[in-house]
Design a protein around this motif. Sequence first.
Motif, PDB file in Angstrom:
ATOM      1  N   GLU A  13       0.832  -1.208   0.000  1.00  0.00           N
ATOM      2  CA  GLU A  13       0.000   0.000   0.000  1.00  0.00           C
ATOM      3  C   GLU A  13       0.865   1.255   0.000  1.00  0.00           C
ATOM      4  O   GLU A  13       0.582   2.223  -0.710  1.00  0.00           O
ATOM      5  N   GLU A  14       1.926   1.243   0.792  1.00  0.00           N
ATOM      6  CA  GLU A  14       2.836   2.384   0.841  1.00  0.00           C
ATOM      7  C   GLU A  14       3.537   2.572  -0.507  1.00  0.00           C
ATOM      8  O   GLU A  14       3.681   3.700  -0.993  1.00  0.00           O
ATOM      9  N   LEU A  15       3.929   1.476  -1.133  1.00  0.00           N
ATOM     10  CA  LEU A  15       4.578   1.551  -2.436  1.00  0.00           C
ATOM     11  C   LEU A  15       3.607   2.052  -3.512  1.00  0.00           C
ATOM     12  O   LEU A  15       3.981   2.876  -4.355  1.00  0.00           O
ATOM     13  N   MET A  32      12.359   5.140  -7.006  1.00  0.00           N
ATOM     14  CA  MET A  32      13.549   4.812  -6.219  1.00  0.00           C
ATOM     15  C   MET A  32      14.220   6.081  -5.696  1.00  0.00           C
ATOM     16  O   MET A  32      14.670   6.127  -4.550  1.00  0.00           O
ATOM     17  N   ALA A  33      14.240   7.127  -6.514  1.00  0.00           N
ATOM     18  CA  ALA A  33      14.838   8.399  -6.075  1.00  0.00           C
ATOM     19  C   ALA A  33      14.004   9.027  -4.965  1.00  0.00           C
ATOM     20  O   ALA A  33      14.547   9.510  -3.967  1.00  0.00           O
ATOM     21  N   ALA A  34      12.679   9.008  -5.120  1.00  0.00           N
ATOM     22  CA  ALA A  34      11.806   9.613  -4.116  1.00  0.00           C
ATOM     23  C   ALA A  34      11.906   8.885  -2.778  1.00  0.00           C
ATOM     24  O   ALA A  34      11.780   9.500  -1.717  1.00  0.00           O
ATOM     25  N   SER A  35      12.142   7.574  -2.831  1.00  0.00           N
ATOM     26  CA  SER A  35      12.260   6.794  -1.598  1.00  0.00           C
ATOM     27  C   SER A  35      13.695   6.773  -1.079  1.00  0.00           C
ATOM     28  O   SER A  35      13.986   6.091  -0.103  1.00  0.00           O
ATOM     29  N   ARG A  36      14.581   7.505  -1.743  1.00  0.00           N
ATOM     30  CA  ARG A  36      16.008   7.535  -1.401  1.00  0.00           C
ATOM     31  C   ARG A  36      16.602   6.119  -1.410  1.00  0.00           C
ATOM     32  O   ARG A  36      17.431   5.764  -0.569  1.00  0.00           O
ATOM     33  N   GLY A  37      16.121   5.308  -2.353  1.00  0.00           N
ATOM     34  CA  GLY A  37      16.629   3.950  -2.496  1.00  0.00           C
ATOM     35  C   GLY A  37      16.060   2.963  -1.501  1.00  0.00           C
ATOM     36  O   GLY A  37      16.495   1.819  -1.448  1.00  0.00           O
ATOM     37  N   ASN A  38      15.087   3.389  -0.718  1.00  0.00           N
ATOM     38  CA  ASN A  38      14.534   2.515   0.318  1.00  0.00           C
ATOM     39  C   ASN A  38      13.438   1.580  -0.193  1.00  0.00           C
ATOM     40  O   ASN A  38      13.104   0.603   0.476  1.00  0.00           O
ATOM     41  N   ALA A  39      12.845   1.866  -1.350  1.00  0.00           N
ATOM     42  CA  ALA A  39      11.798   0.995  -1.881  1.00  0.00           C
ATOM     43  C   ALA A  39      12.426  -0.312  -2.358  1.00  0.00           C
ATOM     44  O   ALA A  39      13.479  -0.312  -2.993  1.00  0.00           O
ATOM     45  N   HIS A  40      11.778  -1.419  -2.049  1.00  0.00           N
ATOM     46  CA  HIS A  40      12.224  -2.727  -2.535  1.00  0.00           C
ATOM     47  C   HIS A  40      12.005  -2.724  -4.050  1.00  0.00           C
ATOM     48  O   HIS A  40      10.871  -2.570  -4.515  1.00  0.00           O
ATOM     49  N   PRO A  41      13.064  -2.873  -4.858  1.00  0.00           N
ATOM     50  CA  PRO A  41      12.931  -2.719  -6.307  1.00  0.00           C
ATOM     51  C   PRO A  41      11.898  -3.638  -6.952  1.00  0.00           C
ATOM     52  O   PRO A  41      11.116  -3.196  -7.792  1.00  0.00           O
TER      53      PRO A  41
END
Length: 118
Positions: free
Chosen positions: A47-49, A88-97
């Motif tokens: 949901e967050e993603l 990925m940029a908005a999450s500062r690389g924290n989103a699981h790809p």
Amino acid sequence: LVAAMHDNTLSTPMGKKVLSVMYNEEPSLGPREIAEFKGWRVITDMEELQKLCRDIICEKSNEKQLEQYKSGGRNVKKMSKFFLGKIMAASRGNAHPGLAAEALDHVLDEVAPDARGK
């Protein structure tokens, strides 16, 4: 540290950062404590993603790319990669790809259901 990376609490790049902090700055803290303190965590909540994907897709600065996606054809794959990079940029690389790509596909299918078939 290995356990945190194994259970997807930390990604490999985050693990490297945590190891550096453990070695150079905070040897008394554990890896999960360092990650929490620094705000490093892998976003795996679908949901967050999906919310992040919607926010990126609906940004005014991305209108042109969304229209290109909607036009279909070879633009679908190209714009999907564009949006994934923005996520990925908005999450500062924290989103699981992998999960971010899955969430993006879901959101793009909602926004432009006919684009993949063109």
